[in-house]
Design a protein around this motif. Structure first.
Motif, PDB file in Angstrom:
ATOM      1  N   PHE A   1       0.815  -1.223   0.000  1.00 29.77           N
ATOM      2  CA  PHE A   1       0.000   0.000   0.000  1.00 29.77           C
ATOM      3  C   PHE A   1       0.849   1.274   0.000  1.00 29.77           C
ATOM      4  CE2 PHE A   1      -2.690  -3.263   2.037  1.00 29.77           C
ATOM      5  CZ  PHE A   1      -3.753  -3.238   1.140  1.00 29.77           C
ATOM      6  N   ARG A   2       2.172   1.104   0.057  1.00 30.69           N
ATOM      7  CA  ARG A   2       3.062   2.265   0.029  1.00 30.69           C
ATOM      8  C   ARG A   2       3.135   2.811  -1.403  1.00 30.69           C
ATOM      9  NH1 ARG A   2       7.828  -0.048   1.700  1.00 30.69           N
ATOM     10  NH2 ARG A   2       7.537   0.502   3.896  1.00 30.69           N
ATOM     11  N   SER A   3       3.290   4.126  -1.524  1.00 32.83           N
ATOM     12  CA  SER A   3       3.435   4.735  -2.846  1.00 32.83           C
ATOM     13  C   SER A   3       4.694   4.204  -3.514  1.00 32.83           C
ATOM     14  CB  SER A   3       3.510   6.262  -2.731  1.00 32.83           C
ATOM     15  OG  SER A   3       2.301   6.783  -2.214  1.00 32.83           O
ATOM     16  N   LYS A   4       4.581   3.864  -4.773  1.00 37.06           N
ATOM     17  CA  LYS A   4       5.729   3.305  -5.486  1.00 37.06           C
ATOM     18  C   LYS A   4       6.885   4.298  -5.522  1.00 37.06           C
ATOM     19  CE  LYS A   4       3.092   0.201  -8.470  1.00 37.06           C
ATOM     20  NZ  LYS A   4       2.757  -0.159  -9.873  1.00 37.06           N
ATOM     21  N   GLY A   5       8.071   3.750  -5.280  1.00 38.91           N
ATOM     22  CA  GLY A   5       9.271   4.571  -5.334  1.00 38.91           C
ATOM     23  C   GLY A   5       9.516   5.395  -4.094  1.00 38.91           C
ATOM     24  N   GLN A   6       8.715   5.219  -3.060  1.00 36.03           N
ATOM     25  CA  GLN A   6       8.898   5.986  -1.822  1.00 36.03           C
ATOM     26  C   GLN A   6       9.045   5.012  -0.655  1.00 36.03           C
ATOM     27  OE1 GLN A   6       6.284   9.313  -1.117  1.00 36.03           O
ATOM     28  NE2 GLN A   6       5.857   9.577  -3.300  1.00 36.03           N
ATOM     29  N   PRO A   7      10.251   4.534  -0.395  1.00 28.51           N
ATOM     30  CA  PRO A   7      10.451   3.544   0.676  1.00 28.51           C
ATOM     31  C   PRO A   7      10.175   4.086   2.065  1.00 28.51           C
ATOM     32  CG  PRO A   7      12.557   4.317  -0.182  1.00 28.51           C
ATOM     33  CD  PRO A   7      11.506   4.854  -1.109  1.00 28.51           C
TER      34      PRO A   7
END
Length: 284
Positions: free
Chosen positions: A257-263
């Motif tokens: 569920f995390r935004s892609k590319g934002q660890p």
């Protein structure tokens, strides 16, 4: 056809294996009741059998006999009630008119139950003059194969012999369900499906570092799902560092569920919001 047995106090431990229907003697005359009827009923119902009751009819006091029968049987919805019309131990027998009156009296007392007549071939062919058998004929004819009684009248039960010290019968029904529908056995209630949890709509303006009334519900959900420790007094409209850390812990376990590319994402999105609330409140 269904398999059945009919029993009285003579059968202390009736064999109900492979039987679909159990017909139990409830009473006789105006004063006798089968002392084993409660135990026999318990065994039958506990074994998933369909249950019927019968009363051995004596001449006279027909209305009193009907009332006594219903009292002793105490039938449940879907039980079948039968008048047992044959020769008594005193070598007497109720008349055809008395048989008819008894069937009618029991039907008045139990209008929603099937009321049938049991008799042997001699009584049906030589003593009966009305062909009145209530809701069905239960005929005793032991000298022929099961299901082949020598009567022209339609029948519901055929008593065809004795096995292991108890009378054996067949019922003229293709399935137990057909018997239940005829007898009026109440249908089992359908289980109510659990209500599906619907998470609240994703709020506008909810973002890290900003103030929004939706921050408090987010904090409560994070707490309920064990991603944040916070007491009610510390709940805040501010999407501050503690809330961001809670969202971060949620993403560690559910990175999809995390935004892609934002660890190191700390902003909750619509899909993550819905899953978090379902995780917190919708899974029992």
């Amino acid at each position: 056809m269904l398999k059945a047995i009919d029993i009285s106090s003579l059968q202390a431990h009736p064999d109900m294996d492979g039987v679909d229907v159990v017909l139990i003697k409830a009473s006789e005359g105006r004063t006798y009741s089968n002392p084993r009827r409660d135990a026999q009923e318990k065994a039958a119902r506990g074994g998933g059998k369909q249950v019927g009751w019968y009363h051995f009819l004596w001449p006279g006091d027909i209305q009193a006999q009907a009332a006594w029968f219903v009292r002793c049987a105490d039938p449940q919805p879907g039980d079948v009630l039968a008048c047992d019309w044959e020769t008594t131990l005193d070598h007497t027998a109720a008349s055809c008119a008395e048989k008819d009156a008894f069937l009618a009296a029991v039907k008045r007392l139990c209008p929603h139950l099937r009321v049938i007549l049991y008799c042997n071939l001699d009584f049906w062919k030589r003593r009966d003059s009305t062909s009145e058998c209530g809701d069905g004929l239960w005929i005793a004819d032991p000298d022929v194969p099961a299901g082949k009684p020598r009567v022209k009248h339609s029948w519901v039960i055929h008593q065809y012999g004795i096995r292991g010290g108890q009378d054996v019968d067949v019922c003229n029904f293709a399935s137990v369900q057909a018997w239940k529908e005829w007898a009026g056995v109440p249908a089992a209630p359908k289980p109510t499906p659990p209500k599906q949890y619907v998470p609240p709509a994703f709020p506008k303006g909810l973002a890290p570092g900003k103030s929004s009334p939706s921050a408090k519900p987010l904090q409560r959900a994070l707490r309920a799902a064990h991603f944040m420790e916070i007491v009610d007094g510390d709940l805040s409209d501010t999407y501050g560092r503690r809330t961001q850390d809670g969202v971060g812990r949620f993403y560690v376990k559910h990175p999809e569920f995390r935004s892609k590319g934002q660890p190191h994402d700390t902003a909750i999105g619509p899909k993550g919001w819905a899953f978090l609330f379902t995780l917190a409140y919708g899974r029992k």
